[in-house]
Structures are given as C-alpha cells and as structure tokens.
Motif scaffolding. Structure first.
Motif, PDB file in Angstrom:
ATOM      1  N   GLU A   1       0.805  -1.224   0.000  1.00 31.79           N
ATOM      2  CA  GLU A   1       0.000   0.000   0.000  1.00 31.79           C
ATOM      3  C   GLU A   1       0.843   1.281   0.000  1.00 31.79           C
ATOM      4  OE1 GLU A   1      -2.841  -0.197   3.122  1.00 31.79           O
ATOM      5  OE2 GLU A   1      -3.992  -1.833   2.209  1.00 31.79           O
ATOM      6  N   PRO A   2       1.909   1.390   0.816  1.00 29.80           N
ATOM      7  CA  PRO A   2       2.651   2.655   0.821  1.00 29.80           C
ATOM      8  C   PRO A   2       3.506   2.888  -0.425  1.00 29.80           C
ATOM      9  CG  PRO A   2       2.962   1.401   2.874  1.00 29.80           C
ATOM     10  CD  PRO A   2       2.364   0.469   1.877  1.00 29.80           C
ATOM     11  N   ILE A   3       3.745   1.861  -1.242  1.00 33.21           N
ATOM     12  CA  ILE A   3       4.672   2.017  -2.371  1.00 33.21           C
ATOM     13  C   ILE A   3       4.019   1.816  -3.729  1.00 33.21           C
ATOM     14  CG2 ILE A   3       6.631   1.300  -0.947  1.00 33.21           C
ATOM     15  CD1 ILE A   3       6.520  -1.430  -2.317  1.00 33.21           C
ATOM     16  N   LYS A   4       2.775   1.395  -3.771  1.00 34.87           N
ATOM     17  CA  LYS A   4       2.161   1.012  -5.043  1.00 34.87           C
ATOM     18  C   LYS A   4       1.838   2.201  -5.921  1.00 34.87           C
ATOM     19  CE  LYS A   4      -2.523   0.796  -3.096  1.00 34.87           C
ATOM     20  NZ  LYS A   4      -3.083   1.947  -3.856  1.00 34.87           N
ATOM     21  N   GLY A   5       1.752   3.399  -5.349  1.00 34.71           N
ATOM     22  CA  GLY A   5       1.330   4.559  -6.118  1.00 34.71           C
ATOM     23  C   GLY A   5       2.284   4.950  -7.223  1.00 34.71           C
ATOM     24  N   ASP A   6       3.542   4.524  -7.144  1.00 36.05           N
ATOM     25  CA  ASP A   6       4.546   4.902  -8.141  1.00 36.05           C
ATOM     26  C   ASP A   6       4.705   3.873  -9.256  1.00 36.05           C
ATOM     27  OD1 ASP A   6       5.142   7.223  -6.727  1.00 36.05           O
ATOM     28  OD2 ASP A   6       6.562   6.169  -5.436  1.00 36.05           O
ATOM     29  N   SER A   7       3.934   2.789  -9.217  1.00 34.22           N
ATOM     30  CA  SER A   7       4.087   1.732 -10.214  1.00 34.22           C
ATOM     31  C   SER A   7       2.712   1.261 -10.673  1.00 34.22           C
ATOM     32  CB  SER A   7       4.878   0.550  -9.625  1.00 34.22           C
ATOM     33  OG  SER A   7       4.863  -0.554 -10.502  1.00 34.22           O
TER      34      SER A   7
END
Length: 404
Positions: free
Chosen positions: A76-82
């Motif tokens: 959840e915290p890292i998915k926004g960039d991919s």
C-alpha cells in the motif's frame, strides 16, 4: 482461523469439533476411487484413535491467503509509483479476502450457538478483537506520537474489522442455515448496503454486509465443491484467466477507484451514482469467485513445509499490522529505492517472510493469552458436561462396589 491445533510434519493433529466438516476433500492427483479408499483408511485410523484429521488443503489455503494479505498491506505505501504493482495489488485484493472468508464460512457450518461453541467464539474472536482494537490505537499513540488517537470498540481500526465481522457472521449462522435462499438474500443485503451511506462506520457494517455473501457461500458449500476446482483442467484454464485479470487490472488502474475492492464504502461515498453500488457488488462477486477458484486450483493438496502454519494464520494476521504500521509511521517506505522494481520485490519478500514467522509455534505460544485464552473462570460449566461427569463418577463407584 482461530484454531490452535496444528499438524506436525506428516502426522496430522486432531480437528476441533467445529472443524470436523473439513474432512473428505478428495485429491485430484489420483483417481476418485483411490482417493475414496485412502480417505476411508484415514477415517478408519482416525476412528480407531478417537481423533479427527485436519485437511492439509485448507491449512495450505489459509497460509497462502494470509501471506497475500500481508503482502498487500506492505504494498500500500509504495504502489502509487508503479502502475504494474497497482494492477497486481488490484488483482490480489479481488480474491485474497474472499478466499479467506469462504474458508471461514465453510468451517462455521457446525456453529449452533451451543454453550461450547459460544465460548469458543468469545475466546477466539471477541476477546482478540477487544485486545487488538485497544492495542492498535495505543500503538499509534506511542510510535506516531499521536495522543489524540481514540480507542473505540465500536469503530474497528485497520485490520480488526475482520474479527468484528466474523463474530457477527458466525452469530447469524443459524439464520442462514434456516432460510431457503441464503446466498441471494446475502447478496441482496450487500447490494442494499452499497446504496445506504447512512449505515456509518459503527462496527464497520459496510464491510460486514458487503463481504457477507462470501461467508454465506462458504456455509452452503460442501467438500466436493472444492474438489470441482482441484482438477487439471481448471489449473490450466486459471493461467489465461490470471493473465486476463492482470491485463484488466493494468487497464483499470487510472480508470477505477481502488476503494471498491475494500468493500467499506457506499457508492455515494465513492462519488459514484447510486445504481453503481449494486452493479459493482454483483460484478465483483463474480470476478472474486472466478479468481478464488483459480487460487484454490493451485493450492497444494498434500502436506507442505508451510502446512502447519495454516493453523496460526490469526496470529500472522493480527500481528503483521504492527510492523506495517510502524514502517508507515516511521517513514521506512519513503526510501526512493523501495519504489523501484528491486525495492518492490524486497518489500514483497520481507512481508512474506515476516508473516510466515508470525504464524509459527513460538509466536503462538507467546501470544496465545491474547488470541486463544482459556478463560474457564468466566463461564458456567455446560450442564451436559456436568451430567456426563456425574454419570462417570456414579458408574465408577458402582463398579468399585461390585468389585468389593
């Protein structure tokens, strides 16, 4: 999910009474007749030892599902960039909780509100809910330095919603076993919930109602239904189905609100027309069942190295959230390299290893006081149990008198 008995290696531990219905799922690796003979031999051995056998398939499925839950939370915290990671996240969220809830429903079929099962429900679901619904806000107050964080047993926080929902679902089990068309009724309630934002956040009733059809489906399923997806044909077909799902997820990332997959909001709260709520309930129910069938098709039937961990999934579920939230509050996920492909793989591996360790026996022994307390002091003794003990004592006294 709340069971603490575990198989050891190739020796299966006995099932608790509430899970006795899990036996009998045949394996697709051999002809049906041979499976039936093997199952009959296993049942004969169990009968001779006075024990009921766990089915490795369900423990494997629970473990793999909880790993996906932990990985999804870590993404959840890292998915926004991919966009690719967001697509995979969407696909995983389509089936991982439905699969877990279907299994929970399947193992709730014998719930009859008897004193022994009510005691198990309180100690295995209600007490952990109270403990962790208190622990998570206190944890946030401490690690995030947020003294304003409230503690409320009426507003499930983070992942404790599942315990609240499971308690409500299981208490209503006798109703679903009584009505003539339980699944259409459950789907109707889920559809109605999506157009009723007035329900509010108390007890996370939106999730309780929108996920209800999966629990009811588990209640009405039989062992042979799981066998239907444990075939070579379904396994082969699941590969293109999964590929299409990933492609659709990639296409839908910029076009669809991911919040639909959380089942926690009404359509109006997602700024969508009211009629889209019922439509999305039916569409996502169909997609979730399709991907869940593909997931079950690839779950190993035999004992694996992780089979014993399937009995500790409640521990992994409730404890992994502290690590994910700690990383979020402390900025662990802010490092730029974690938002690159190798970093995303690293986060995935760490989440899988972490939740696996949290399902192990040492962790279960340490936290059993909170997850599965005995609490005999809090309950009256079952009248039937007292009567059986009285008959046993009287019978022993009578034999002693005859021998004398």
């Amino acid at each position: 999910m709340t069971n603490s008995l575990r198989p050891h290696g190739h020796n299966r531990a006995p099932l608790p009474p509430a899970q006795s219905s899990a036996d009998g799922v045949p394996s697709p690796r051999s002809p049906q007749k041979q499976n039936q003979n093997q199952q009959a031999q296993a049942n004969s051995r169990a009968a001779s030892s006075g024990a009921k056998q766990r089915d490795a398939f369900f423990d494997n499925a629970k473990y793999l599902a909880i790993v996906l839950v932990a990985i999804g939370h870590a993404w959840e915290p890292i998915k926004g960039d991919s966009r690719i990671l967001e697509a995979v996240y969407t696909v995983v969220y389509t089936f991982h909780m439905p699969a877990f809830i279907i299994i929970s429903g399947f193992f709730s079929r014998s719930f009859d509100a008897s004193p022994s099962r009510l005691k198990r429900l309180i100690t295995g679901v209600a007490v952990p809910y109270i403990v962790f619904e208190t622990a998570y806000p206190l944890f946030k107050r401490w690690i995030d330095e947020d003294p304003s964080q409230d503690i409320s047993l009426l507003d499930p926080w983070y992942l404790t919603w599942f315990l609240c929902a499971l308690f409500i679902w299981r208490m209503t089990t006798p109703i679903w076993k009584t009505v003539r068309w339980p699944l259409p009724l459950a789907l109707g309630l889920a559809m109605a919930a999506t157009v009723t934002p007035e329900i509010g956040d108390d007890l996370d009733l939106q999730r309780v109602l929108q996920f209800l059809p999966y629990f009811v489906l588990g209640l009405i399923m039989k062992p042979e239904h799981f066998h239907m997806v444990r075939t070579r044909t379904v396994r082969i077909l699941s590969v293109p189905v999964g590929a299409v799902a990933l492609a659709f997820g990639w296409w839908a990332v910029p076009r669809m609100n991911t919040a639909w997959f959380y089942h926690r909001d009404a359509a109006q709260e997602l700024h969508a027309p009211w009629w889209s709520g019922p439509v999305m309930v039916l569409a996502m129910f169909g997609c979730s069942l399709l991907l869940t069938a593909c997931f079950f098709a690839w779950v190993p039937r035999r004992h694996m190295w992780f089979t014993a961990l399937g009995a500790g999934t409640l521990y992994g579920y409730l404890l992994h959230g502290f690590f994910v939230k700690a990383g979020d509050y402390q900025g662990w996920f802010d490092h730029a390299w974690l938002h690159r492909p190798l970093g995303e793989i690293f986060v995935t591996v760490c989440a899988a290893i972490g939740v696996t360790l949290l399902c192990t026996k040492p962790v279960q022994r340490v936290f059993r006081f909170a997850m599965e307390p005995r609490m005999d002091w809090a309950f009256k003794r079952d009248a039937a149990e007292v009567a059986r003990e009285r008959e046993k004592r009287e019978g022993a006294a009578a034999r002693e008198k005859v021998n004398a």
